[in-house]
Design a protein around this motif. Structure first.
Motif, PDB file in Angstrom:
ATOM      1  N   ASN A  78      22.549 -72.662  28.706  1.00  0.00           N
ATOM      2  CA  ASN A  78      24.147 -72.683  29.080  1.00  0.00           C
ATOM      3  C   ASN A  78      24.552 -72.022  30.108  1.00  0.00           C
ATOM      4  OD1 ASN A  78      24.195 -69.880  28.368  1.00  0.00           O
ATOM      5  ND2 ASN A  78      25.291 -70.476  26.418  1.00  0.00           N
ATOM      6  N   SER A  79      25.686 -71.601  30.863  1.00  0.00           N
ATOM      7  CA  SER A  79      26.054 -71.124  31.872  1.00  0.00           C
ATOM      8  C   SER A  79      25.715 -69.888  32.014  1.00  0.00           C
ATOM      9  CB  SER A  79      27.560 -71.522  32.188  1.00  0.00           C
ATOM     10  OG  SER A  79      28.407 -71.193  31.100  1.00  0.00           O
ATOM     11  N   GLU A 101      26.020 -81.384  29.843  1.00  0.00           N
ATOM     12  CA  GLU A 101      27.252 -81.535  28.947  1.00  0.00           C
ATOM     13  C   GLU A 101      28.446 -80.571  29.708  1.00  0.00           C
ATOM     14  OE1 GLU A 101      26.425 -80.750  25.102  1.00  0.00           O
ATOM     15  OE2 GLU A 101      28.676 -80.439  24.528  1.00  0.00           O
ATOM     16  N   ASP A 129      28.127 -76.565  32.498  1.00  0.00           N
ATOM     17  CA  ASP A 129      28.450 -75.839  31.402  1.00  0.00           C
ATOM     18  C   ASP A 129      26.997 -75.563  30.782  1.00  0.00           C
ATOM     19  OD1 ASP A 129      30.085 -76.015  28.023  1.00  0.00           O
ATOM     20  OD2 ASP A 129      28.907 -74.364  28.926  1.00  0.00           O
ATOM     21  N   THR A 130      26.357 -76.604  30.193  1.00  0.00           N
ATOM     22  CA  THR A 130      25.161 -76.601  29.568  1.00  0.00           C
ATOM     23  C   THR A 130      24.147 -77.702  30.084  1.00  0.00           C
ATOM     24  OG1 THR A 130      26.088 -75.734  27.430  1.00  0.00           O
ATOM     25  CG2 THR A 130      23.939 -76.884  27.392  1.00  0.00           C
ATOM     26  N   SER A 139      21.908 -68.516  28.288  1.00  0.00           N
ATOM     27  CA  SER A 139      21.443 -68.492  26.938  1.00  0.00           C
ATOM     28  C   SER A 139      20.492 -69.599  26.616  1.00  0.00           C
ATOM     29  CB  SER A 139      22.308 -68.165  25.803  1.00  0.00           C
ATOM     30  OG  SER A 139      23.021 -66.951  26.018  1.00  0.00           O
ATOM     31  N   THR A 140      19.471 -69.535  25.972  1.00  0.00           N
ATOM     32  CA  THR A 140      18.459 -70.726  25.593  1.00  0.00           C
ATOM     33  C   THR A 140      18.644 -70.988  24.155  1.00  0.00           C
ATOM     34  OG1 THR A 140      16.567 -69.318  25.720  1.00  0.00           O
ATOM     35  CG2 THR A 140      17.330 -70.343  27.883  1.00  0.00           C
ATOM     36  N   ASN A 154      29.227 -86.092  29.011  1.00  0.00           N
ATOM     37  CA  ASN A 154      27.963 -85.681  28.429  1.00  0.00           C
ATOM     38  C   ASN A 154      27.237 -86.860  29.174  1.00  0.00           C
ATOM     39  OD1 ASN A 154      25.901 -84.780  26.919  1.00  0.00           O
ATOM     40  ND2 ASN A 154      26.403 -85.769  25.207  1.00  0.00           N
ATOM     41  N   THR A 194      17.783 -76.277  25.414  1.00  0.00           N
ATOM     42  CA  THR A 194      19.035 -76.121  26.113  1.00  0.00           C
ATOM     43  C   THR A 194      19.347 -74.870  26.848  1.00  0.00           C
ATOM     44  OG1 THR A 194      20.506 -75.563  24.434  1.00  0.00           O
ATOM     45  CG2 THR A 194      20.217 -77.767  24.877  1.00  0.00           C
TER      46      THR A 194
END
Length: 122
Positions: free
Chosen positions: A52-53, A98, A32-33, A56-57, A110, A50
């Motif tokens: 995500n899948s 995560e 996921d992230t 997106s940052t 996590n 971070t």
């Protein structure tokens, strides 16, 4: 058991660059992230970036424009390119994961790597 291992930390001069890597091991089909956090002596651990899948940052204001997070989805690896390093950047940098899919279940774990030290010194 899923594990994270960071690498790439070291000593650089102000204005220098480093590239951190975080490799995963274990049964992972997708994540996921993933992200990077850091903790300097006497301070709390803080978010750096971070991803995500969907790609997106998110960045801490203190590193925007200098750091870039990226991920290799097939290898389940995340990177942090750090440019124009400043004296306030030294810390232990931790990789974070995560949520992931292990092929059977969607896990909400996590997870953290052991960390890698980054030092900026002239």
């Amino acid at each position: 058991q899923v594990q994270l291992v960071e690498s790439g930390g070291g000593l650089v001069q102000p204005g220098g660059s480093l590239r951190l890597s975080c490799a995963t091991s274990g049964r992972i089909f997708s994540i996921d992230t993933m992200g990077w956090y850091r903790q300097a002596p006497g301070k709390e651990r803080e978010l750096v970036a971070t991803i995500n899948s969907g790609g997106s940052t998110n960045y801490a204001d203190s590193v925007k424009g200098r750091f870039t997070i990226s991920r290799d989805r097939p290898e389940n690896t995340v990177y942090l390119r750090m440019n124009n390093l400043k004296p306030e950047d030294p810390a232990v940098y931790y990789c974070n994961l995560e949520g992931y899919y292990d092929g059977t279940y969607c896990r909400t774990d996590n997870l953290w790597g052991p960390g890698t030290q980054d030092t900026v010194s002239s």
